[in-house]
Design a protein around this motif. Structure first.
Motif, PDB file in Angstrom:
ATOM      1  N   SER A   1     -21.708 240.488  67.166  1.00 51.48           N
ATOM      2  CA  SER A   1     -20.841 239.966  66.115  1.00 51.48           C
ATOM      3  C   SER A   1     -19.456 239.637  66.651  1.00 51.48           C
ATOM      4  CB  SER A   1     -20.725 240.981  64.980  1.00 51.48           C
ATOM      5  OG  SER A   1     -20.168 242.192  65.451  1.00 51.48           O
ATOM      6  N   HIS A   2     -18.832 238.618  66.039  1.00 48.94           N
ATOM      7  CA  HIS A   2     -17.460 238.220  66.339  1.00 48.94           C
ATOM      8  C   HIS A   2     -16.679 238.201  65.038  1.00 48.94           C
ATOM      9  CE1 HIS A   2     -18.391 235.840  70.309  1.00 48.94           C
ATOM     10  NE2 HIS A   2     -18.845 237.069  70.325  1.00 48.94           N
ATOM     11  N   ILE A   3     -15.577 238.916  64.995  1.00 49.38           N
ATOM     12  CA  ILE A   3     -14.755 238.943  63.796  1.00 49.38           C
ATOM     13  C   ILE A   3     -14.170 237.556  63.541  1.00 49.38           C
ATOM     14  CG2 ILE A   3     -12.619 239.858  62.803  1.00 49.38           C
ATOM     15  CD1 ILE A   3     -13.222 242.481  64.208  1.00 49.38           C
ATOM     16  N   GLY A   4     -14.263 237.104  62.295  1.00 51.53           N
ATOM     17  CA  GLY A   4     -13.652 235.846  61.894  1.00 51.53           C
ATOM     18  C   GLY A   4     -14.556 234.637  61.960  1.00 51.53           C
ATOM     19  N   ASP A   5     -15.784 234.795  62.425  1.00 50.66           N
ATOM     20  CA  ASP A   5     -16.682 233.651  62.573  1.00 50.66           C
ATOM     21  C   ASP A   5     -17.242 233.177  61.228  1.00 50.66           C
ATOM     22  OD1 ASP A   5     -16.392 233.566  65.262  1.00 50.66           O
ATOM     23  OD2 ASP A   5     -18.323 234.478  65.746  1.00 50.66           O
ATOM     24  N   VAL A   6     -17.391 231.880  61.091  1.00 52.94           N
ATOM     25  CA  VAL A   6     -18.200 231.323  60.017  1.00 52.94           C
ATOM     26  C   VAL A   6     -19.630 231.213  60.537  1.00 52.94           C
ATOM     27  CG1 VAL A   6     -16.287 230.095  58.948  1.00 52.94           C
ATOM     28  CG2 VAL A   6     -17.639 228.952  60.718  1.00 52.94           C
TER      29      VAL A   6
ATOM     30  N   ASP B   1     -20.554 229.111  63.575  1.00 52.75           N
ATOM     31  CA  ASP B   1     -20.166 229.638  64.884  1.00 52.75           C
ATOM     32  C   ASP B   1     -21.273 230.491  65.492  1.00 52.75           C
ATOM     33  OD1 ASP B   1     -17.595 228.526  64.768  1.00 52.75           O
ATOM     34  OD2 ASP B   1     -16.805 230.246  63.670  1.00 52.75           O
ATOM     35  N   MET B   2     -22.118 231.070  64.637  1.00 56.52           N
ATOM     36  CA  MET B   2     -23.135 232.002  65.094  1.00 56.52           C
ATOM     37  C   MET B   2     -24.367 231.306  65.657  1.00 56.52           C
ATOM     38  SD  MET B   2     -22.634 234.461  61.770  1.00 56.52           S
ATOM     39  CE  MET B   2     -23.713 235.801  62.251  1.00 56.52           C
ATOM     40  N   VAL B   3     -24.486 230.006  65.414  1.00 56.18           N
ATOM     41  CA  VAL B   3     -25.717 229.305  65.824  1.00 56.18           C
ATOM     42  C   VAL B   3     -25.410 228.099  66.714  1.00 56.18           C
ATOM     43  CG1 VAL B   3     -27.080 230.067  63.849  1.00 56.18           C
ATOM     44  CG2 VAL B   3     -25.707 227.990  63.647  1.00 56.18           C
ATOM     45  N   ARG B   4     -24.263 228.118  67.378  1.00 55.03           N
ATOM     46  CA  ARG B   4     -23.925 227.026  68.286  1.00 55.03           C
ATOM     47  C   ARG B   4     -23.157 227.576  69.481  1.00 55.03           C
ATOM     48  NH1 ARG B   4     -19.198 224.100  64.592  1.00 55.03           N
ATOM     49  NH2 ARG B   4     -17.616 225.731  64.869  1.00 55.03           N
ATOM     50  N   GLY B   5     -23.056 226.775  70.513  1.00 55.43           N
ATOM     51  CA  GLY B   5     -22.242 227.109  71.672  1.00 55.43           C
ATOM     52  C   GLY B   5     -22.655 228.397  72.357  1.00 55.43           C
ATOM     53  N   GLY B   6     -21.646 229.146  72.800  1.00 54.10           N
ATOM     54  CA  GLY B   6     -21.889 230.356  73.559  1.00 54.10           C
ATOM     55  C   GLY B   6     -22.640 231.416  72.794  1.00 54.10           C
ATOM     56  N   GLN B   7     -22.369 231.541  71.502  1.00 55.23           N
ATOM     57  CA  GLN B   7     -23.058 232.561  70.723  1.00 55.23           C
ATOM     58  C   GLN B   7     -24.547 232.233  70.587  1.00 55.23           C
ATOM     59  OE1 GLN B   7     -21.403 234.722  67.406  1.00 55.23           O
ATOM     60  NE2 GLN B   7     -19.565 233.455  67.499  1.00 55.23           N
ATOM     61  N   ARG B   8     -24.844 230.968  70.399  1.00 50.08           N
ATOM     62  CA  ARG B   8     -26.251 230.576  70.331  1.00 50.08           C
ATOM     63  C   ARG B   8     -26.956 230.881  71.651  1.00 50.08           C
ATOM     64  NH1 ARG B   8     -29.329 226.220  67.622  1.00 50.08           N
ATOM     65  NH2 ARG B   8     -31.189 225.861  68.885  1.00 50.08           N
TER      66      ARG B   8
ATOM     67  N   PHE C   1     -35.276 240.854  75.362  1.00 51.73           N
ATOM     68  CA  PHE C   1     -35.548 242.125  74.701  1.00 51.73           C
ATOM     69  C   PHE C   1     -36.600 241.984  73.613  1.00 51.73           C
ATOM     70  CE2 PHE C   1     -30.900 242.432  75.801  1.00 51.73           C
ATOM     71  CZ  PHE C   1     -31.074 243.280  76.889  1.00 51.73           C
ATOM     72  N   ASP C   2     -37.265 243.100  73.334  1.00 51.37           N
ATOM     73  CA  ASP C   2     -38.174 243.192  72.189  1.00 51.37           C
ATOM     74  C   ASP C   2     -37.415 243.856  71.040  1.00 51.37           C
ATOM     75  OD1 ASP C   2     -40.264 242.122  73.617  1.00 51.37           O
ATOM     76  OD2 ASP C   2     -41.061 244.059  74.235  1.00 51.37           O
ATOM     77  N   PHE C   3     -37.164 243.085  69.985  1.00 50.63           N
ATOM     78  CA  PHE C   3     -36.406 243.624  68.858  1.00 50.63           C
ATOM     79  C   PHE C   3     -37.342 244.121  67.767  1.00 50.63           C
ATOM     80  CE2 PHE C   3     -33.129 241.161  70.922  1.00 50.63           C
ATOM     81  CZ  PHE C   3     -31.986 241.916  70.713  1.00 50.63           C
ATOM     82  N   ASP C   4     -36.999 245.286  67.190  1.00 49.10           N
ATOM     83  CA  ASP C   4     -37.742 245.830  66.057  1.00 49.10           C
ATOM     84  C   ASP C   4     -37.252 245.229  64.743  1.00 49.10           C
ATOM     85  OD1 ASP C   4     -39.393 247.917  67.427  1.00 49.10           O
ATOM     86  OD2 ASP C   4     -37.405 248.658  67.974  1.00 49.10           O
ATOM     87  N   ALA C   5     -35.961 244.950  64.670  1.00 48.31           N
ATOM     88  CA  ALA C   5     -35.367 244.370  63.459  1.00 48.31           C
ATOM     89  C   ALA C   5     -34.062 243.692  63.833  1.00 48.31           C
ATOM     90  CB  ALA C   5     -35.119 245.450  62.405  1.00 48.31           C
ATOM     91  N   ILE C   6     -33.657 242.727  63.017  1.00 44.91           N
ATOM     92  CA  ILE C   6     -32.429 241.966  63.257  1.00 44.91           C
ATOM     93  C   ILE C   6     -31.606 242.001  61.973  1.00 44.91           C
ATOM     94  CG2 ILE C   6     -31.478 239.703  63.833  1.00 44.91           C
ATOM     95  CD1 ILE C   6     -34.331 239.162  65.125  1.00 44.91           C
ATOM     96  N   LEU C   7     -30.384 242.475  62.080  1.00 45.38           N
ATOM     97  CA  LEU C   7     -29.491 242.565  60.935  1.00 45.38           C
ATOM     98  C   LEU C   7     -28.483 241.419  61.014  1.00 45.38           C
ATOM     99  CD1 LEU C   7     -28.817 246.420  61.004  1.00 45.38           C
ATOM    100  CD2 LEU C   7     -30.829 245.178  60.192  1.00 45.38           C
ATOM    101  N   PHE C   8     -28.448 240.579  59.980  1.00 46.21           N
ATOM    102  CA  PHE C   8     -27.613 239.374  60.005  1.00 46.21           C
ATOM    103  C   PHE C   8     -26.583 239.461  58.882  1.00 46.21           C
ATOM    104  CE2 PHE C   8     -26.464 235.130  58.669  1.00 46.21           C
ATOM    105  CZ  PHE C   8     -26.305 234.442  59.857  1.00 46.21           C
ATOM    106  N   SER C   9     -25.322 239.395  59.262  1.00 42.45           N
ATOM    107  CA  SER C   9     -24.228 239.388  58.286  1.00 42.45           C
ATOM    108  C   SER C   9     -23.389 238.139  58.514  1.00 42.45           C
ATOM    109  CB  SER C   9     -23.359 240.642  58.422  1.00 42.45           C
ATOM    110  OG  SER C   9     -22.303 240.626  57.478  1.00 42.45           O
ATOM    111  N   GLY C  10     -23.478 237.188  57.614  1.00 39.65           N
ATOM    112  CA  GLY C  10     -22.722 235.941  57.741  1.00 39.65           C
ATOM    113  C   GLY C  10     -22.475 235.338  56.376  1.00 39.65           C
TER     114      GLY C  10
ATOM    115  N   LEU D   1     -10.141 247.156  66.108  1.00 40.64           N
ATOM    116  CA  LEU D   1      -9.330 245.949  66.030  1.00 40.64           C
ATOM    117  C   LEU D   1      -8.668 245.821  64.662  1.00 40.64           C
ATOM    118  CD1 LEU D   1      -8.499 243.261  67.401  1.00 40.64           C
ATOM    119  CD2 LEU D   1     -10.515 242.225  66.377  1.00 40.64           C
ATOM    120  N   LYS D   2      -7.396 245.550  64.678  1.00 41.07           N
ATOM    121  CA  LYS D   2      -6.699 245.343  63.419  1.00 41.07           C
ATOM    122  C   LYS D   2      -6.824 243.884  63.012  1.00 41.07           C
ATOM    123  CE  LYS D   2      -2.399 246.278  60.956  1.00 41.07           C
ATOM    124  NZ  LYS D   2      -1.048 246.866  61.042  1.00 41.07           N
ATOM    125  N   VAL D   3      -7.318 243.655  61.793  1.00 41.88           N
ATOM    126  CA  VAL D   3      -7.452 242.300  61.283  1.00 41.88           C
ATOM    127  C   VAL D   3      -6.465 242.115  60.138  1.00 41.88           C
ATOM    128  CG1 VAL D   3      -9.828 241.994  62.000  1.00 41.88           C
ATOM    129  CG2 VAL D   3      -9.364 243.041  59.793  1.00 41.88           C
TER     130      VAL D   3
END
Length: 249
Positions: free
Chosen positions: A5-10, A13-20, A30-39, A136-138
């Motif tokens: 996660s990155h603070i402040g992302d729309v 931002d989560m599905v393009r560029g470096g994050q993608r 990795f083998d993931f058991d579950a994926i938690l998505f907050s956006g 981090l202070k936001v």
């Protein structure tokens, strides 16, 4: 546990560029058991600013719309083509993230459930900032300034914010929760609201948009724990779980 996660992302931002690329790489490694998505929260923040700064501009030009009427207009706008266009973009980007999972190199990851975070009702208020994760202070407030400039009362701010949060949750349930192995966690009506006009931690909220420790614990125990345990095939003792609280949607 892997956190990207990155603070402040729309959501975009989560599905393009470096994050993608980073997400794709992890889904290959990795083998993931579950994926938690907050956006979507920062997208909503930007929507509020756009709507209410426009109202403020109207006031400066002498075209003032009474705050009560503006709240009614906003509630009506949630069913308008303009609002649909905004939420269409958010939903499209969340679906793009689901596609990243569906294309993962690991068969286990491709079958991993995605749990999507819905949002609870926010009381816009003049609280200035918070520590997130103790690191981090936001800076805040995020919603209050533009709504205050538009002339809304505290109660009107809450009503307007509720209309937007309801619209997002409705779209998530209608268009995201129907995707294969994707689940929406609806948090509405759970947390104790912050005191209107307060500028410190209040109710279950640390600042304007982030819950405090008690709020996060309540979200986990009453919304996330049982759902996650069931999806992972866990069989906890009943004493280990707190039954979900009833709430009005």
């Amino acid at each position: 546990m892997v956190d990207v996660s990155h603070i402040g992302d729309v959501v975009s931002d989560m599905v393009r560029g470096g994050q993608r690329r980073q997400t794709e790489a992890m889904f290959q490694l990795f083998d993931f058991d579950a994926i938690l998505f907050s956006g979507g929260g920062n997208d909503l923040k930007n929507l509020f600013a756009e709507l209410y700064d426009a109202q403020h501009s109207q006031a400066l030009s002498g075209q003032t719309l009474a705050p009560a009427h503006f709240v009614q207009l906003l509630a009506g706008q949630m069913a308008s083509p303009q609002a649909d266009e905004f939420f269409d973009e958010v939903i499209t980007q969340i679906k793009a993230f689901v596609t990243l999972r569906d294309r993962a190199g690991s068969a286990k990851t491709r079958k991993a459930p995605i749990l999507v975070n819905g949002y609870d009702y926010i009381q816009p208020r003049p609280v200035t900032g918070a520590l997130v994760g103790g690191l981090l202070k936001v800076a805040g407030p995020w919603l209050y300034p533009s709504m205050k400039r538009a002339g809304l009362s505290d109660g009107q701010m809450f009503s307007a914010a509720r209309a937007v949060v309801d619209k997002l949750n409705e779209r998530l349930h209608a268009e995201v929760a129907v995707l294969p192995n994707v689940h929406v966690i609806d948090a509405r009506g759970l947390l104790d609201p912050a005191l209107p006009g307060s500028n410190t931690a209040s109710g279950d909220w640390l600042d304007e948009i982030h819950p405090n420790k008690a709020g996060f614990s309540k979200l986990a125990r009453h919304r996330w724990d049982a759902a996650l345990a069931q999806l992972l095939g866990w069989r906890p003792n009943m004493a280990d779980l707190i039954p979900p609280l009833d709430f009005d949607r």
